[in-house]
Scaffold this active site. Structure first.
Site, mmCIF file in Angstrom:
data_model
loop_
_atom_site.group_PDB
_atom_site.id
_atom_site.type_symbol
_atom_site.label_atom_id
_atom_site.label_comp_id
_atom_site.label_asym_id
_atom_site.label_seq_id
_atom_site.Cartn_x
_atom_site.Cartn_y
_atom_site.Cartn_z
ATOM 1 C CE1 TYR A 118 -3.601 2.740 1.111
ATOM 2 C CE2 TYR A 118 -1.675 3.589 2.115
ATOM 3 C CZ TYR A 118 -2.889 3.925 1.581
ATOM 4 O OH TYR A 118 -3.534 4.970 1.820
ATOM 5 C CD GLU A 206 -5.864 4.890 -0.747
ATOM 6 O OE1 GLU A 206 -6.878 4.844 -1.337
ATOM 7 O OE2 GLU A 206 -5.744 5.044 0.708
#
Ligand code: GDP
Ligand code: MN
Length: 397
Positions: A118, A206
């Site tokens: 991530y 993101e």
């Protein structure tokens, strides 16, 4: 302004970030053509078909599917295009899918353990700096990781004055447990991602998951990008990326009229000038036992036209049982606003079926009260904040 995955990936690619390549399609036939073209360009035999909506968790809702041949590409595209995709991040009704991204399959069949990470770059308002947040636990909800294993989330604060320093990029790669080629690729990835974030004037980039393939390449498989609306004037080429179908129709209309409007769940519509007073008014409504139906800042020039537009917006909301107008006349004169309210009321007359409470305070407030009281319309005026609150309570009970 939020972007679709495919738009975010295009921006990433333009700054040298490696991405899972794909082509967007609006019909099943286009999806098949896209798949053929991707096979020519990348050699991929398998494709993933990904719903393009402004919501995460698409995989969980059946909006991301693997196709092993062109027949499956078509079948899946038929299924996904036009569906109402419900994910943990949408309402119960879901979001209508207008287009899909046909992407190369980057989880190669022989690849026993693809690594998913991530990574996001965002603005840390508390420190007034940028922040890279990353985790070796990618591919799943970052909220879940944060809750169960907070020690698996790393942050790197970046001073916008210096930009991302080389040692910081190396630290990220190190903390993700990489070495050799993958380590180098990750430092390049992070640097390019940070550059994309700053130069596009974004408030969020993101990437979940960031993928390490078996041949040690680092790829962005997904993207969630929020561009800073206040900086959009500097990016003519990004302005066209706005997809109004994904936005609240009332909020789109408000933006066009130059009003700041956010739709909320309550029953008291409010029309206020100034964001601070708007917040205070929402508190007031709550105190009086109501719930604000919206946040609405008509701005400094609350003339008749804007007041009418604001009325229209509030009246579209069926939950509204009363409207509270709370205007402070500093630059604007209260009597002008009062005239605006009366004029708008007359124009919209038969559409207005809920009680209206008006509090005009400041320059020419007395005159304004007179105009409202003498208008003969179903509008009540209040002078004090508390009075306004009491009247809201009265009409709701
Ligand atoms: P999200 O669910 O909205 O976050 O959408 P993502 O783009 O993150 O995709 C969801 C999941 O689909 C990913 O976590 C991957 O596990 C899977 N996925 C994405 N691309 C591929 C691919 O090329 N091949 C395979 N087999 N799975 C993929
Ligand atoms: Mn994702």
């Amino acid at each position: 302004m939020n972007l679709h995955e495919y738009q975010g990936k295009e921006i990433l690619n333009s700054f040298g970030v490696n991405i899972q390549r794909g082509i967007v399609a609006t019909t099943p036939d286009e999806a098949v053509e896209a798949a053929k073209k991707l096979t020519e360009e990348t050699g991929t035999g398998w494709h993933v078909i990904k719903a393009q909506v402004h919501a995460g968790g698409r995989g969980k809702g059946g909006g991301v599917k693997l196709a092993k041949n062109l027949k499956e590409v078509k079948e899946i595209a038929v299924e996904i295009i036009g569906m109402n995709l419900v994910t943990p991040q949408t309402s119960k009704e879901g979001k209508k899918v207008h287009q899909v991204l046909v992407a190369e399959d980057v989880y190669y069949p022989g690849d026993s353990e693809p690594e998913e990470y991530y990574m996001s770059v965002l603005l840390d308002r508390a420190q007034g700096k940028n922040m890279i947040m990353y985790s070796p636990e990618g591919g799943m909800d970052i909220e879940t990781v944060a809750e169960n294993t907070p020690d698996k989330i790393f942050t790197e604060v970046v001073d916008p004055a210096t930009g991302l320093l080389p040692f910081q990029a190396r630290k990220v790669a190190f903390n993700l447990g990489l070495s050799g080629k993958a380590f180098k690729e990750m430092t390049k990835f992070v640097s390019a991602l940070y550059k994309a974030y700053t130069e596009s004037d974004s408030s969020l980039f993101e990437i979940n998951p960031v993928l390490k393939t078996s041949d040690d390449n680092i790829l962005a498989v997904d993207s969630k990008v929020t561009l800073d609306d206040s900086a959009l004037f500097r990016h003519k080429d990004y302005q066209v990326l706005r997809d109004v179908r994904e936005e609240d129709p009332a909020e789109v209309e408000a933006k066009e009229a130059g009003l700041s409007y956010v739709n909320l769940d309550g029953n008291v519509g409010c029309m206020v000038n100034g964001a601070g007073l708007a917040m205070a008014t929402m508190d007031l409504i709550k105190q009086a036992g109501g719930e604000p139906a919206n946040f609405l800042d008509v701005g400094g020039t609350a003339d008749a036209k804007r007041v009418e537009e604001a009325f229209r917006l509030i009246l579209k909301d069926e939950k509204v049982e009363a409207i509270l107008i709370n205007i402070f006349g500093g630059i604007v004169r209260c009597d002008r606003v009062a005239e605006g309210v009366v004029e708008a009321y007359k124009n919209l007359g038969d559409q207005i079926k809920v009680p209206i409470i008006v509090r005009l305070q400041g320059t020419n407030a007395d005159l304004a009260k007179e105009i409202i009281d003498n208008s003969g319309l179903n509008v009540e005026s209040a002078v004090l904040f508390q009075e306004a609150a009491d009247k809201v309570q009265e009409v709701l009970s």
